[in-house]
Design a protein around this motif. Structure first.
Motif, mmCIF file in Angstrom:
data_model
loop_
_atom_site.group_PDB
_atom_site.id
_atom_site.type_symbol
_atom_site.label_atom_id
_atom_site.label_comp_id
_atom_site.label_asym_id
_atom_site.label_seq_id
_atom_site.Cartn_x
_atom_site.Cartn_y
_atom_site.Cartn_z
ATOM 1 N N PRO A 421 -16.735 0.580 3.541
ATOM 2 C CA PRO A 421 -15.866 1.469 4.306
ATOM 3 C C PRO A 421 -15.946 1.223 5.805
ATOM 4 O O PRO A 421 -14.982 1.425 6.523
ATOM 5 C CB PRO A 421 -16.366 2.861 3.939
ATOM 6 C CG PRO A 421 -17.070 2.689 2.633
ATOM 7 C CD PRO A 421 -17.654 1.319 2.664
ATOM 8 N N GLU A 422 -17.100 0.746 6.266
ATOM 9 C CA GLU A 422 -17.241 0.545 7.688
ATOM 10 C C GLU A 422 -16.420 -0.641 8.185
ATOM 11 O O GLU A 422 -16.212 -0.809 9.387
ATOM 12 C CB GLU A 422 -18.725 0.340 8.044
ATOM 13 C CG GLU A 422 -19.324 -0.978 7.527
ATOM 14 C CD GLU A 422 -19.718 -0.912 6.059
ATOM 15 O OE1 GLU A 422 -19.491 0.141 5.442
ATOM 16 O OE2 GLU A 422 -20.257 -1.899 5.546
ATOM 17 N N ALA A 423 -15.940 -1.470 7.262
ATOM 18 C CA ALA A 423 -15.172 -2.634 7.671
ATOM 19 C C ALA A 423 -13.744 -2.283 8.067
ATOM 20 O O ALA A 423 -13.014 -3.106 8.572
ATOM 21 C CB ALA A 423 -15.140 -3.663 6.535
ATOM 22 N N GLY A 424 -13.316 -1.058 7.791
ATOM 23 C CA GLY A 424 -11.974 -0.634 8.148
ATOM 24 C C GLY A 424 -10.987 -0.869 7.025
ATOM 25 O O GLY A 424 -11.266 -1.572 6.067
ATOM 26 N N THR A 425 -9.813 -0.269 7.177
ATOM 27 C CA THR A 425 -8.788 -0.387 6.151
ATOM 28 C C THR A 425 -8.065 -1.722 6.263
ATOM 29 O O THR A 425 -7.580 -2.074 7.344
ATOM 30 C CB THR A 425 -7.769 0.758 6.288
ATOM 31 O OG1 THR A 425 -8.465 2.005 6.212
ATOM 32 C CG2 THR A 425 -6.727 0.695 5.188
ATOM 33 N N PRO A 426 -7.954 -2.483 5.175
ATOM 34 C CA PRO A 426 -7.258 -3.774 5.256
ATOM 35 C C PRO A 426 -5.757 -3.578 5.399
ATOM 36 O O PRO A 426 -5.217 -2.521 5.098
ATOM 37 C CB PRO A 426 -7.602 -4.427 3.913
ATOM 38 C CG PRO A 426 -7.840 -3.277 2.999
ATOM 39 C CD PRO A 426 -8.467 -2.202 3.839
ATOM 40 N N GLN A 427 -5.082 -4.613 5.871
ATOM 41 C CA GLN A 427 -3.656 -4.544 6.076
ATOM 42 C C GLN A 427 -2.859 -5.020 4.866
ATOM 43 O O GLN A 427 -1.668 -4.760 4.784
ATOM 44 C CB GLN A 427 -3.276 -5.403 7.312
ATOM 45 C CG GLN A 427 -3.927 -4.944 8.598
ATOM 46 C CD GLN A 427 -3.516 -3.540 8.971
ATOM 47 O OE1 GLN A 427 -2.330 -3.200 8.936
ATOM 48 N NE2 GLN A 427 -4.493 -2.721 9.331
ATOM 49 N N HIS A 428 -3.498 -5.728 3.962
ATOM 50 C CA HIS A 428 -2.763 -6.314 2.848
ATOM 51 C C HIS A 428 -3.634 -6.326 1.591
ATOM 52 O O HIS A 428 -4.854 -6.394 1.672
ATOM 53 C CB HIS A 428 -2.353 -7.748 3.200
ATOM 54 C CG HIS A 428 -1.010 -8.124 2.638
ATOM 55 N ND1 HIS A 428 0.162 -7.683 3.192
ATOM 56 C CD2 HIS A 428 -0.661 -8.890 1.569
ATOM 57 C CE1 HIS A 428 1.183 -8.163 2.509
ATOM 58 N NE2 HIS A 428 0.711 -8.907 1.521
ATOM 59 N N ALA A 429 -2.985 -6.274 0.446
ATOM 60 C CA ALA A 429 -3.679 -6.322 -0.843
ATOM 61 C C ALA A 429 -3.082 -7.452 -1.684
ATOM 62 O O ALA A 429 -1.863 -7.668 -1.680
ATOM 63 C CB ALA A 429 -3.534 -4.998 -1.582
ATOM 64 N N TRP A 430 -3.939 -8.167 -2.416
ATOM 65 C CA TRP A 430 -3.515 -9.261 -3.283
ATOM 66 C C TRP A 430 -4.050 -8.973 -4.685
ATOM 67 O O TRP A 430 -5.262 -8.877 -4.885
ATOM 68 C CB TRP A 430 -4.059 -10.592 -2.769
ATOM 69 C CG TRP A 430 -3.656 -10.876 -1.360
ATOM 70 C CD1 TRP A 430 -4.264 -10.443 -0.217
ATOM 71 C CD2 TRP A 430 -2.522 -11.638 -0.943
ATOM 72 N NE1 TRP A 430 -3.602 -10.892 0.891
ATOM 73 C CE2 TRP A 430 -2.521 -11.633 0.481
ATOM 74 C CE3 TRP A 430 -1.523 -12.339 -1.615
ATOM 75 C CZ2 TRP A 430 -1.551 -12.293 1.225
ATOM 76 C CZ3 TRP A 430 -0.557 -12.998 -0.864
ATOM 77 C CH2 TRP A 430 -0.568 -12.967 0.531
ATOM 78 N N LEU A 431 -3.157 -8.840 -5.632
ATOM 79 C CA LEU A 431 -3.533 -8.478 -7.004
ATOM 80 C C LEU A 431 -3.115 -9.570 -7.970
ATOM 81 O O LEU A 431 -1.982 -10.080 -7.906
ATOM 82 C CB LEU A 431 -2.879 -7.150 -7.399
ATOM 83 C CG LEU A 431 -3.149 -6.636 -8.820
ATOM 84 C CD1 LEU A 431 -3.366 -5.126 -8.807
ATOM 85 C CD2 LEU A 431 -1.989 -6.982 -9.760
ATOM 86 N N SER A 432 -4.019 -9.924 -8.888
ATOM 87 C CA SER A 432 -3.730 -10.922 -9.913
ATOM 88 C C SER A 432 -4.167 -10.401 -11.274
ATOM 89 O O SER A 432 -5.216 -9.750 -11.385
ATOM 90 C CB SER A 432 -4.457 -12.239 -9.613
ATOM 91 O OG SER A 432 -4.020 -12.799 -8.394
ATOM 92 N N LEU A 433 -3.357 -10.706 -12.286
ATOM 93 C CA LEU A 433 -3.681 -10.358 -13.664
ATOM 94 C C LEU A 433 -3.631 -11.614 -14.518
ATOM 95 O O LEU A 433 -2.663 -12.382 -14.456
ATOM 96 C CB LEU A 433 -2.686 -9.323 -14.214
ATOM 97 C CG LEU A 433 -2.552 -7.998 -13.463
ATOM 98 C CD1 LEU A 433 -1.458 -7.150 -14.098
ATOM 99 C CD2 LEU A 433 -3.868 -7.242 -13.451
ATOM 100 N N LEU A 434 -4.689 -11.844 -15.310
ATOM 101 C CA LEU A 434 -4.700 -12.937 -16.290
ATOM 102 C C LEU A 434 -4.241 -12.382 -17.633
ATOM 103 O O LEU A 434 -4.878 -11.482 -18.186
ATOM 104 C CB LEU A 434 -6.112 -13.517 -16.432
ATOM 105 C CG LEU A 434 -6.563 -14.557 -15.408
ATOM 106 C CD1 LEU A 434 -8.020 -14.931 -15.664
ATOM 107 C CD2 LEU A 434 -5.682 -15.796 -15.469
ATOM 108 N N ILE A 435 -3.150 -12.896 -18.150
ATOM 109 C CA ILE A 435 -2.565 -12.358 -19.375
ATOM 110 C C ILE A 435 -2.516 -13.459 -20.424
ATOM 111 O O ILE A 435 -1.783 -14.439 -20.285
ATOM 112 C CB ILE A 435 -1.144 -11.807 -19.108
ATOM 113 C CG1 ILE A 435 -1.208 -10.706 -18.044
ATOM 114 C CG2 ILE A 435 -0.522 -11.270 -20.389
ATOM 115 C CD1 ILE A 435 0.144 -10.159 -17.641
ATOM 116 N N ARG A 436 -3.330 -13.308 -21.454
ATOM 117 C CA ARG A 436 -3.347 -14.259 -22.566
ATOM 118 C C ARG A 436 -2.256 -13.898 -23.562
ATOM 119 O O ARG A 436 -2.190 -12.761 -24.051
ATOM 120 C CB ARG A 436 -4.708 -14.244 -23.257
ATOM 121 C CG ARG A 436 -5.833 -14.833 -22.427
ATOM 122 C CD ARG A 436 -5.863 -16.337 -22.533
ATOM 123 N NE ARG A 436 -6.423 -16.767 -23.805
ATOM 124 C CZ ARG A 436 -6.240 -17.981 -24.321
ATOM 125 N NH1 ARG A 436 -5.465 -18.841 -23.700
ATOM 126 N NH2 ARG A 436 -6.806 -18.307 -25.461
#
Length: 611
Positions: A421-436
């Protein structure tokens, strides 16, 4: 025989059961104007007493469950507080500043043949099934009786012969048996077993069924508070959901059989009204038969064999209302309104041709300062934590799929502010899903990806428990084991440990090990090589043995035995997280069990495949 006996007796019975507020003693019921036969009057009095007394006893069932839950909650929060204190102590350790600037170990690499890390590392190229549980590693002296008991609870037996049914670890089996024993106790405690009062026995079975309804729906809800209160993930609690459902199906069947037995053999002749067919075709009994058939269908479609073949198809008043309320709040209010977000996601078919990478990115939303609002409206747009999962809906695949939700573990690293939490709020999120790809939804999605590069998706979540990460951070040595697509569970944990370690876990001296077992070389495309390189540069010792299709199963037991022995010699606590197929999970669990028996301090978290 008194021809008017049956109607007055049944009428009195229904009236008493409907309006009585407490158990009646045989002398509390004054019956006048119905019959002059004192024996029949006394019989009805006693029968009403047994029925109402039994219902009052069973009504205490959920109170007992609440006490048990309170015990688990207290244990969880004590453990969590101890782990947080341990983490803070390590962060504030005076020796941490001396280690913080040390360079990363040059011995770490992420080649296919494995790391060159510790000189005495285990060679992982032998068949797991033909090796003793701890391989050839030397064992320390056996530990205390307490260690032996802990090891037995952690141990997972082999599958049942012939039917090849996977068994849970002993601690889970013991808890399930305790749950069944509790229900048996409430069924038989002060229950009349004389045949002429069998009606009361059958009625109590029905109430045992009813009081379990809220628990069944609570365990099925993705937003259940049980994960927060106990620290166990939804996947870990799912086995109890299945056992509760099975017990309820058995109770429904037993309730029906007992009432038929009452009608045919136990009911006094003067209380009968018609034959068996009249009894079965009565309005109340017809509704009961419909409910029994529904329970039977639910049980049949919940069997693993049925789910594997037909995945798509699978998809008393106060207790029923409580269950309905839990269901509606979870599905309509929370999941559809508060937790669901829509994104445009990119799709890529990976090298093996059967796995799809679905990815999306977005700017992080700022959460209001109001704690209540933040908790209620928290969705995937605000980020997630390691090991969290989401439910995916893709309307573009057709009308049927637009109504379906499918769970997938988030395979990418969690946004930074969840771990620091001390690192601050990020500006962007990257999400990946592996789907078999298998049948149904995943097969259709794979076919769609061959002709489309992106798709509109609705993500419901995130859901999960931070218990595994908190446990690892409180341990001195960490071991992460992934089998195949289990890397989707393990990688976010490894990344969190690598990017936000305790200061005394500085590069060059971290005891963090990652073992990834794959079936074929093409499966290595599931995780980009640069991610593995970054983990290795951060000091995590990575081992990727030869694919099992080429080299056979690795010696998981020997690998863990050596690390356990090393941790014991250093007086360290070893944290282990494993995610993979049943054989790998069982081998890792049982290796940890033997290490615990021999005195090693181990904490284990198993995230199995399946649903």
């Amino acid at each position: 025989m008194d021809e008017t006996a049956a109607p007055w007796a049944r009428s009195l019975l229904r009236t008493s059961l409907r309006y009585a507020k407490s158990p009646l003693s045989p002398v509390d019921v004054v019956i006048t104007g119905f019959t002059d036969d004192p024996e029949k009057v006394e019989y009805i009095r006693i029968l009403i007493y047994h029925i109402l007394h039994g219902r009052d006893i069973v009504a205490c069932y959920n109170l007992v469950l609440s006490v048990v839950l309170a015990g688990f909650t207290l244990r969880h929060f004590i453990t969590k507080r101890r782990d947080q204190r341990r983490w803070k102590e390590r962060c504030c350790s005076p020796s941490s500043s001396k280690q913080a600037d040390k360079p990363a170990s040059s011995s770490s690499s992420s080649t296919l043949q494995g790391i060159q890390s510790p000189p005495d590392s285990v060679k992982l190229d032998v068949d797991l099934e033909r090796q003793p549980l701890l391989g050839s590693a030397a064992r320390p002296n056996r530990g205390s009786l307490s260690n032996t008991l802990q090891a037995w609870l952690m141990y997972q037996p082999q599958p049942v012969p012939f039917i090849n049914r996977t068994l849970p670890p002993n601690e889970t089996s013991l808890f399930v048996l305790a749950y069944v024993a509790l229900n048996v106790f409430f069924q038989f405690f002060q229950s009349p077993l004389h045949p002429k009062y069998f009606f009361a026995f059958a009625d109590r079975i029905g109430y045992v069924f009813i009081v379990n309804l809220p628990l069944l729906y609570l365990l099925a809800a993705k937003n259940q508070p049980l994960s927060f209160l106990t620290g166990y993930s939804y996947e870990s609690l799912n086995i109890f959901h299945r056992r509760v459902g099975e017990l309820m199906c058995f109770a429904a069947l037993a309730h029906t059989v007992c009432f038929v037995a009452w009608q045919v053999w136990c009911c006094p002749a003067w209380l009968l009204d018609g034959n068996l067919w009249d009894f079965l075709t009565g309005q109340r009994n017809l509704l009961g038969m419909v409910a029994l058939i529904a329970c039977g269908l639910l049980y049949a479609t919940s069997l693993a064999s049925f789910r594997a073949r037909c995945y798509e198809l699978f998809l008393a008043r106060p207790y029923v209302l409580a269950s309905l309320a839990i269901f509606l709040v979870d599905r309509l209010v929370w999941r559809r309104s508060l937790k669901s977000e829509s994104f445009t996601a990119d799709m890529e078919v990976l090298e093996d041709g059967q796995t799809l990478l679905l990815s999306a990115n977005w700017s992080m939303s700022h959460q209001p300062d109001q704690p209540v609002y933040s908790w209620l409206r928290y969705s995937i747009r605000h980020g997630w934590k390691p090991m969290d999962h989401v439910f995916v809906t893709i309307p573009s695949l057709g009308r049927t799929h637009s109504l379906q939700t499918h769970p997938f573990t988030i395979a990418s690293a969690a946004p930074r502010h969840h771990d620091a939490p001390e690192a601050g709020t990020p500006q962007h999120a990257w999400l990946s899903l592996l789907i078999r790809a298998r049948d149904g939804f995943t097969h259709d999605l794979l076919e769609y990806a061959h002709s489309h590069s992106n798709v509109r998706v609705r993500l419901d979540g995130p859901y999960g428990s931070p218990g595994a990460l908190e446990m690892l951070r409180a341990c001195d040595s960490k071991v992460l084991i992934a089998g195949g697509s289990g890397i989707a569970v393990v990688f976010p944990l490894a990344w969190a440990l690598a990017q936000h370690p305790a200061p005394d876990d500085a590069p060059g001296r971290r005891d963090i090990y990652l073992l990834w077992v794959v079936h074929s070389r093409s499966h290595l495309s599931w995780l980009p090589q640069e991610r593995l390189d970054e983990l290795a540069e951060a000091g995590i010792q990575i081992t990727i043995p030869g694919p099992t299709a080429e080299a056979g199963r690795p010696d998981i037991a020997g690998y863990l035995a050596e690390l356990g022995t090393r941790a014991q010699m250093r007086r360290q606590k070893l944290g282990v997280v494993v995610s993979g197929p049943d054989n790998l999970n069982r081998a890792a669990r049982n290796a940890c069990a033997l290490a615990v028996r021999d005195g090693t301090k181990i904490r284990l978290s198993v995230e199995k495949f399946g649903w």
